[in-house]
Design a protein around this motif. Sequence first.
Motif, PDB file in Angstrom:
ATOM      1  N   GLY A  35       0.844  -1.180   0.000  1.00 32.17           N
ATOM      2  CA  GLY A  35       0.000   0.000   0.000  1.00 32.17           C
ATOM      3  C   GLY A  35       0.882   1.232   0.000  1.00 32.17           C
ATOM      4  O   GLY A  35       1.835   1.314   0.784  1.00 32.17           O
ATOM      5  N   ILE A  36       0.611   2.172  -0.895  1.00 26.79           N
ATOM      6  CA  ILE A  36       1.377   3.416  -0.955  1.00 26.79           C
ATOM      7  C   ILE A  36       0.575   4.499  -0.247  1.00 26.79           C
ATOM      8  O   ILE A  36      -0.550   4.818  -0.645  1.00 26.79           O
ATOM      9  N   LEU A  37       1.154   5.061   0.816  1.00 23.33           N
ATOM     10  CA  LEU A  37       0.454   5.998   1.689  1.00 23.33           C
ATOM     11  C   LEU A  37       1.181   7.337   1.734  1.00 23.33           C
ATOM     12  O   LEU A  37       2.389   7.410   1.547  1.00 23.33           O
ATOM     13  N   ASP A 180      -8.754   4.770   2.021  1.00 16.26           N
ATOM     14  CA  ASP A 180      -9.466   3.894   2.948  1.00 16.26           C
ATOM     15  C   ASP A 180      -8.472   2.898   3.539  1.00 16.26           C
ATOM     16  O   ASP A 180      -8.023   1.976   2.865  1.00 16.26           O
ATOM     17  N   MET A 181      -8.133   3.090   4.804  1.00 15.83           N
ATOM     18  CA  MET A 181      -7.103   2.258   5.428  1.00 15.83           C
ATOM     19  C   MET A 181      -7.542   0.805   5.603  1.00 15.83           C
ATOM     20  O   MET A 181      -6.710  -0.102   5.623  1.00 15.83           O
ATOM     21  N   GLU A 182      -8.848   0.572   5.732  1.00 22.41           N
ATOM     22  CA  GLU A 182      -9.302  -0.812   5.835  1.00 22.41           C
ATOM     23  C   GLU A 182      -9.115  -1.543   4.506  1.00 22.41           C
ATOM     24  O   GLU A 182      -8.814  -2.740   4.484  1.00 22.41           O
ATOM     25  N   THR A 183      -9.277  -0.824   3.397  1.00 24.38           N
ATOM     26  CA  THR A 183      -9.004  -1.422   2.086  1.00 24.38           C
ATOM     27  C   THR A 183      -7.530  -1.753   1.964  1.00 24.38           C
ATOM     28  O   THR A 183      -7.153  -2.839   1.488  1.00 24.38           O
ATOM     29  N   TRP A 187      -5.969  -5.678   1.439  1.00 25.00           N
ATOM     30  CA  TRP A 187      -5.274  -6.123   0.234  1.00 25.00           C
ATOM     31  C   TRP A 187      -3.757  -6.163   0.360  1.00 25.00           C
ATOM     32  O   TRP A 187      -3.081  -6.827  -0.438  1.00 25.00           O
ATOM     33  N   CYS A 188      -3.182  -5.444   1.332  1.00 20.95           N
ATOM     34  CA  CYS A 188      -1.723  -5.258   1.370  1.00 20.95           C
ATOM     35  C   CYS A 188      -1.117  -5.817   2.648  1.00 20.95           C
ATOM     36  O   CYS A 188      -1.746  -5.804   3.705  1.00 20.95           O
TER      37      CYS A 188
END
Length: 217
Positions: A35-37, A180-183, A187-188
């Motif tokens: 995940g890229i944040l 969406d951090m839950e997404t 997935w990551c």
Amino acid sequence: MIRFENVTKIYRTDGHRRTILERVSLTLKPGISYGILGINGAGKSTTMRLIGGTEEPTSGRIKRGLRVSWPLGFAGGFHPMMTGRDNVIFVARIYGENPKRVLEFVEDFSELGSYLDVPIRTYSSGMGQRLAFGMSMAIPFDCYLIDEVTAVGDSRFQKRCVEAFSARRENADVIMVSHDMETIRTWCTQGVVLLNGRAIIYEDVNDAIEVYRRLNA
């Protein structure tokens, strides 16, 4: 494997210089989904375009040892004056895929019917996303790029999208941007946090999410 080697990305507009990445070196390993944040403007979408090859770094190199998709659901790469059908055939040939097989898959999946034979410039945004998502699922990739889009259309079509993508995920990795951090958590497994031109990998995605939340506090 995707490797950034001393990558710098700078935008220059109206005399202003904006540095997105500055001498970034990192390796995204196969078998891991990232995940890229980062806060707004940190360069998440730019980094995705660099990974996908739709933009080049200002300096440095990006090496790809696997087949990377375009951003899932992204319809901007289609030629607006060509029909949906002609675009599908063109893209299939670029990727060395059987155009007939790809076209049959997209025709069934997108449910665009006769609209496949009209220019894409006449499509609504939803129709373009249906075509793009169908194309993404028709061609097998080692790694899928997702920039905020995981499903399009009504609830029935969204269910088809999720089912198709879940099947692809059995043999492919994901690099994802989402607010969406839950997404991201779903997935990551690892996270990359962008901050002031740097890119920091966290081996536990939960640690990356915690850093992201502190940055947005």
